[in-house]
Write a protein that holds these residues in place. Structure first.
Motif, mmCIF file in Angstrom:
data_model
loop_
_atom_site.group_PDB
_atom_site.id
_atom_site.type_symbol
_atom_site.label_atom_id
_atom_site.label_comp_id
_atom_site.label_asym_id
_atom_site.label_seq_id
_atom_site.Cartn_x
_atom_site.Cartn_y
_atom_site.Cartn_z
ATOM 1 N N SER A 216 -42.393 -20.350 -13.221
ATOM 2 C CA SER A 216 -41.353 -21.285 -14.183
ATOM 3 C C SER A 216 -40.142 -20.422 -13.371
ATOM 4 O O SER A 216 -39.929 -19.594 -12.761
ATOM 5 N N ALA A 217 -39.067 -21.398 -13.164
ATOM 6 C CA ALA A 217 -38.208 -21.029 -12.361
ATOM 7 C C ALA A 217 -36.912 -20.039 -13.057
ATOM 8 O O ALA A 217 -35.758 -19.274 -12.829
ATOM 9 N N LEU A 218 -37.524 -20.911 -14.340
ATOM 10 C CA LEU A 218 -36.542 -19.571 -15.394
ATOM 11 C C LEU A 218 -36.075 -18.294 -15.399
ATOM 12 O O LEU A 218 -34.876 -17.889 -15.353
ATOM 13 N N PRO A 219 -37.056 -17.423 -14.988
ATOM 14 C CA PRO A 219 -36.567 -16.174 -14.706
ATOM 15 C C PRO A 219 -35.258 -16.135 -14.024
ATOM 16 O O PRO A 219 -34.833 -15.118 -13.612
ATOM 17 N N PHE A 220 -35.586 -16.459 -12.668
ATOM 18 C CA PHE A 220 -35.152 -16.891 -11.847
ATOM 19 C C PHE A 220 -33.296 -17.620 -11.892
ATOM 20 O O PHE A 220 -32.060 -16.600 -11.231
ATOM 21 N N ILE A 221 -33.207 -18.645 -12.293
ATOM 22 C CA ILE A 221 -32.109 -19.107 -13.402
ATOM 23 C C ILE A 221 -31.301 -18.237 -14.082
ATOM 24 O O ILE A 221 -30.777 -17.856 -14.029
ATOM 25 N N GLY A 222 -32.464 -17.478 -14.751
ATOM 26 C CA GLY A 222 -31.557 -16.839 -15.778
ATOM 27 C C GLY A 222 -31.243 -15.521 -15.175
ATOM 28 O O GLY A 222 -30.011 -14.743 -15.662
ATOM 29 N N GLY A 223 -32.124 -14.472 -14.076
ATOM 30 C CA GLY A 223 -31.570 -13.732 -13.342
ATOM 31 C C GLY A 223 -29.931 -14.274 -13.171
ATOM 32 O O GLY A 223 -28.846 -13.444 -12.643
ATOM 33 N N VAL A 224 -29.762 -15.078 -12.395
ATOM 34 C CA VAL A 224 -28.365 -15.348 -11.707
ATOM 35 C C VAL A 224 -27.382 -15.244 -13.142
ATOM 36 O O VAL A 224 -26.547 -14.964 -12.938
ATOM 37 N N SER B 206 -27.972 -26.632 -13.964
ATOM 38 C CA SER B 206 -26.509 -27.186 -14.260
ATOM 39 C C SER B 206 -26.594 -26.360 -16.323
ATOM 40 O O SER B 206 -25.777 -26.149 -16.537
ATOM 41 N N TYR B 207 -27.836 -25.903 -16.981
ATOM 42 C CA TYR B 207 -27.819 -25.236 -18.439
ATOM 43 C C TYR B 207 -26.755 -24.275 -17.718
ATOM 44 O O TYR B 207 -26.147 -23.249 -19.114
ATOM 45 N N GLY B 208 -27.191 -23.432 -17.384
ATOM 46 C CA GLY B 208 -26.987 -22.074 -16.512
ATOM 47 C C GLY B 208 -25.207 -21.888 -16.356
ATOM 48 O O GLY B 208 -24.816 -20.947 -16.851
ATOM 49 N N LEU B 209 -25.190 -22.805 -15.419
ATOM 50 C CA LEU B 209 -23.917 -22.586 -14.706
ATOM 51 C C LEU B 209 -22.905 -23.103 -16.427
ATOM 52 O O LEU B 209 -21.829 -22.821 -16.407
ATOM 53 N N LEU B 210 -23.400 -24.099 -17.420
ATOM 54 C CA LEU B 210 -22.196 -24.514 -18.468
ATOM 55 C C LEU B 210 -22.364 -23.494 -18.619
ATOM 56 O O LEU B 210 -20.839 -22.691 -18.879
#
Length: 194
Positions: free
Chosen positions: A47-55, A107-111
């Motif tokens: 999953s990309a979520l650990p990276f997106i969540g990390g940012v 996009s959810y992370g940016l929001l």
């Protein structure tokens, strides 16, 4: 807790530096996931979520570091943003469905970042550090618990390979160190987060 605080307080700088170094080293565990992606030439099962969540959490914690005026927290989260952005870029290169795997969750992370930082600008300074700390603590706990979303599948298949061991192992060590640092700072959010 007070006794532990008084024992650790003279070592604040050392503990802060050790926390920073070990946490940044932990961020390099994402390279193992990237190595797996490279070997498979695919992001399947990762999953990309650990990276997106990390940012995402890294950016929010940068704001919290400014509230605390704490250099260790700032440096660590700057490293988190940079390294996780690099990992996410690597993930993007090997993803078959960039919309679902990268763009949509990013996009959810940016929001989320926009909403939280907007809130921080509008909130009263007297309560901001506490409330923003609580918000970031909850978000961090959700990120740390995100591998558990597949728990049912892991149990039924008796295969825990979806939970990245390097991230989990290093996360445990880092959590212990930040607990000690939170005790030194007498920062309830750091202590409760661990």
């Amino acid at each position: 807790m007070e006794m532990l605080h008084s024992i650790l307080l003279p070592h604040k700088e050392l503990v802060g530096k050790v926390c920073s170094i070990v946490t940044i080293a932990q961020f390099f565990s994402g390279a193992f996931l990237c190595r797996d992606i490279y070997k498979k030439k695919s992001t399947e099962g990762i999953s990309a979520l650990p990276f997106i969540g990390g940012v995402t959490i890294g950016v929010l914690m940068l704001k919290y570091a400014v509230f605390l005026q704490d250099e260790s927290v700032f440096v660590v989260n700057m490293a988190a943003v940079i390294l996780n952005s690099l990992y996410l870029g690597f993930y993007f290169l090997y993803s078959k469905d960039n919309w679902e795997e990268v763009y949509k969750p990013t996009s959810y992370g940016l929001l989320l970042v926009a909403v939280c930082l907007g809130y921080a600008e509008m909130e009263s300074p007297e309560v901001l550090e506490y409330r923003y700390g609580l918000l970031v603590t909850i978000l961090m706990l959700l990120l740390m618990a995100s591998p558990l979303k597949d728990l049912g599948e892991i149990i039924s298949s008796k295969d825990a390979s979806a939970i990245p061991f390097p991230l989990t192992f290093m996360g445990s060590i880092v959590s212990l160190l930040w607990l000690l640092y939170g005790i030194i700072l007498q920062n309830n959010f750091m202590v409760e987060l661990v």
